[in-house]
Design an enzyme around this catalytic site. Structure first.
Site, mmCIF file in Angstrom:
data_model
loop_
_atom_site.group_PDB
_atom_site.id
_atom_site.type_symbol
_atom_site.label_atom_id
_atom_site.label_comp_id
_atom_site.label_asym_id
_atom_site.label_seq_id
_atom_site.Cartn_x
_atom_site.Cartn_y
_atom_site.Cartn_z
ATOM 1 C CD GLU A 103 60.602 87.582 54.627
ATOM 2 O OE1 GLU A 103 61.780 87.419 54.969
ATOM 3 O OE2 GLU A 103 60.050 86.933 53.750
ATOM 4 C CB CYS A 116 53.704 90.934 50.720
ATOM 5 S SG CYS A 116 52.977 89.347 51.143
ATOM 6 C CB CYS A 123 48.642 80.085 59.583
ATOM 7 S SG CYS A 123 46.927 80.078 58.988
ATOM 8 C CB CYS A 127 46.799 75.326 53.483
ATOM 9 S SG CYS A 127 45.363 76.353 53.892
ATOM 10 C CB CYS A 130 50.672 76.908 53.415
ATOM 11 S SG CYS A 130 51.104 78.468 54.195
ATOM 12 C CG ASN A 310 57.061 79.661 45.488
ATOM 13 O OD1 ASN A 310 57.778 79.633 44.489
ATOM 14 N ND2 ASN A 310 56.231 80.657 45.742
ATOM 15 C CB CYS A 353 66.032 86.457 52.950
ATOM 16 S SG CYS A 353 65.011 87.375 54.048
HETATM 17 N N1 SAH Z 1 46.077 82.971 54.796
HETATM 18 C C1 SAH Z 1 45.725 83.715 53.653
HETATM 19 C C2 SAH Z 1 46.782 84.708 53.225
HETATM 20 C C3 SAH Z 1 48.216 84.283 53.286
HETATM 21 S S1 SAH Z 1 48.695 83.028 52.164
HETATM 22 C C4 SAH Z 1 45.321 82.794 52.520
HETATM 23 O O1 SAH Z 1 45.524 81.594 52.632
HETATM 24 O O2 SAH Z 1 44.757 83.295 51.549
HETATM 25 C C5 SAH Z 1 48.754 83.928 50.627
HETATM 26 C C6 SAH Z 1 48.639 83.042 49.380
HETATM 27 O O3 SAH Z 1 49.812 82.223 49.187
HETATM 28 C C7 SAH Z 1 47.469 82.092 49.450
HETATM 29 O O4 SAH Z 1 46.738 82.074 48.248
HETATM 30 C C8 SAH Z 1 48.152 80.785 49.686
HETATM 31 O O5 SAH Z 1 47.349 79.722 49.325
HETATM 32 C C9 SAH Z 1 49.408 80.906 48.861
HETATM 33 N N2 SAH Z 1 50.460 79.941 49.214
HETATM 34 C C10 SAH Z 1 50.737 79.429 50.422
HETATM 35 N N3 SAH Z 1 51.779 78.577 50.361
HETATM 36 C C11 SAH Z 1 52.181 78.549 49.085
HETATM 37 C C12 SAH Z 1 53.225 77.863 48.384
HETATM 38 N N4 SAH Z 1 54.047 77.027 49.019
HETATM 39 N N5 SAH Z 1 53.361 78.081 47.054
HETATM 40 C C13 SAH Z 1 52.518 78.935 46.420
HETATM 41 N N6 SAH Z 1 51.518 79.620 47.032
HETATM 42 C C14 SAH Z 1 51.342 79.419 48.342
HETATM 43 FE FE1 SF4 Z 2 47.243 79.752 56.721
HETATM 44 FE FE2 SF4 Z 2 46.493 78.247 54.658
HETATM 45 FE FE3 SF4 Z 2 46.953 80.880 54.294
HETATM 46 FE FE4 SF4 Z 2 48.969 79.179 54.808
HETATM 47 S S1 SF4 Z 2 47.658 79.217 52.995
HETATM 48 S S2 SF4 Z 2 48.662 81.197 55.728
HETATM 49 S S3 SF4 Z 2 48.004 77.714 56.241
HETATM 50 S S4 SF4 Z 2 45.348 79.924 55.568
#
Ligand code: SAH
Ligand code: SF4
Length: 382
Positions: A103, A116, A123, A127, A130, A310, A353
């Site tokens: 997306e 974005c 990925c 994490c 996420c 979120n 969406c």
């Molecule tokens: N992989 C990269 C970029 C994509 S994630 C990274 O981790 O930085 C972009 C941002 O969204 C990151 O800071 C991530 O930690 C945050 N993020 C991921 N899942 C989330 C969620 N469920 N609620 C809030 N922020 C989230």
């Molecule tokens: Fe990957 Fe972590 Fe970024 Fe999510 S927050 S996209 S799992 S690196």
């Protein structure tokens, strides 16, 4: 984990010119026995004119066009759906070759419009908070698929002819995926975003966000000038290792060292790192943890972006209350930091969406949309 979509797209054997940087395209033409200035002509057609039909690139000459049509193409990723929010946010679900879906979200705000962009389908870094991480890794996007999200955004506003600067002024690599795990393609795509023959976006207005792939960040410092955001999310290694598993390999001190080195390598001494901190109720949102964070980042050139969590189906985490977010924010502000709180945009189209994409991918992706909509807004602020 979400099952990847099954491929519906044919295998493409022709080279895709959309993702080629100027040096790559020049080499391509030299290898064909052509002059290298052809690269500039083709790049202008693609990135300034939005043209995908090689046959319509009139200044190339008929013979060259015919030769190119045999071996090359300009193939942007395919839009599966597009949704507009009442607040002006526009989202696209994009199908990439092999069948994966990613997306892209465009968030207009005043004179700025931030796109974005995703860098991977899924990925591998897992994490704990996420939804992309929960899906597992499917594949890297190609440079064409990454920069193609910028191309698609401009195309969707029919703005190639009228000056694309007004459609996409900023890009954040904060969609699906970890950009530093797809290093070469992300670097090539960002090169095209910055290049005058590409999208001409200022280096300060393109931001790469990473969870901390330190060796790749060290490499990036040598060849990139884009802005940097690091996903910290915890004030100490014990907690960060639970939330961001790659911390076990590259702990906080290493990440901060590498990020500082990145900033120090930039010619502009005023630049700072954006520290992203997703606030999760009862996990990392306590005032003590804010104080610990303030100490940790003392003397580190940064601004802090707090992201209220979120939620998504299957996650046991919760978003903190507004009061908890304010308390955390206040501790950092009192300690002298510039702190923004990310707000979610495009709420009204999240559901639509989510429903639509939910027919072809797992519903957990809904939170992905939710997150992406909020992503871009605060990062460029200040
Ligand atoms: N992989 C990269 C970029 C994509 S994630 C990274 O981790 O930085 C972009 C941002 O969204 C990151 O800071 C991530 O930690 C945050 N993020 C991921 N899942 C989330 C969620 N469920 N609620 C809030 N922020 C989230
Ligand atoms: Fe990957 Fe972590 Fe970024 Fe999510 S927050 S996209 S799992 S690196």
């Amino acid at each position: 984990m979400t099952a990847p979509l099954i491929a519906t797209t044919a295998v493409h054997s022709r080279v895709n010119l959309l993702g080629m940087t100027q040096p790559q395209l020049e080499q391509f033409f030299l290898d064909l026995g052509e002059k290298k200035f052809r690269a500039q002509q083709v790049m202008k057609w693609i990135h300034h004119g939005g043209v995908t039909d090689i046959g319509a690139m009139s200044n190339l000459g008929k013979a060259l066009r015919e030769k190119l049509l045999q071996i090359a193409e300009v193939r942007p990723p395919e839009i599966v759906s597009q949704h507009d929010s009442t607040d002006g946010t526009r989202k696209w679900a994009v199908r990439v070759a092999g069948g994966g879906l990613v997306e892209a979200v465009l968030i207009p705000e005043g004179t700025r419009a931030t796109l974005c962009v995703s860098s991977q389908v899924g990925c591998s870094l897992d994490c704990s908070f996420c939804s992309t991480g929960k899906q597992g890794f499917m594949r890297d996007l190609t440079a064409a698929e990454i920069v193609g999200q910028v191309w698609l955004a401009i195309k969707s506003y029919d703005a190639f002819q009228s000056g694309n600067g007004r459609v996409v002024t900023n890009v954040v690599m904060m969609g699906m995926g970890e950009p530093l795990m797809n290093f070469d393609n992300v670097v090539a795509a960002m090169d095209l975003m910055l290049s005058d023959l590409g999208y001409g976006i200022s280096k300060r207005r393109v931001t790469l966000s990473t969870s901390g792939v330190v060796p790749a960040l060290d490499r990036l410092a040598e060849l990139s000038e884009v802005s940097l955001a690091i996903s910290l999310h915890a004030p100490n290694d014990a907690l960060r290792s639970q939330l961001v598993p790659i911390n076990r390999k590259y702990p906080i001190a290493e990440l901060l060292r590498s990020a500082r080195q990145y900033i120090d390598a930039q010619a502009d001494s005023k630049r700072v790192v954006t520290v992203e901190y997703t606030l999760i109720a009862g996990v990392n949102d306590q005032p003590d943890q804010a104080r610990e964070l303030a100490l940790l980042l003392k003397d580190f050139p940064c601004k802090i972006n707090l992201i209220p969590f979120n939620s998504f189906p299957g996650s046991e985490y919760r978003r903190p209350s507004g009061n908890a977010v304010s308390r955390f924010w206040q501790v950092l502000v009192d300690a002298g930091y510039i702190v923004t709180v990310r707000t979610t945009r495009g709420d009204d189209i999240d559901a639509a969406c989510g429903q639509l994409v939910g027919q072809v991918v797992d519903r957990t992706r809904r939170s992905e949309r939710h997150r992406a909509a909020g992503q871009a807004r605060e990062v460029e602020a200040g």
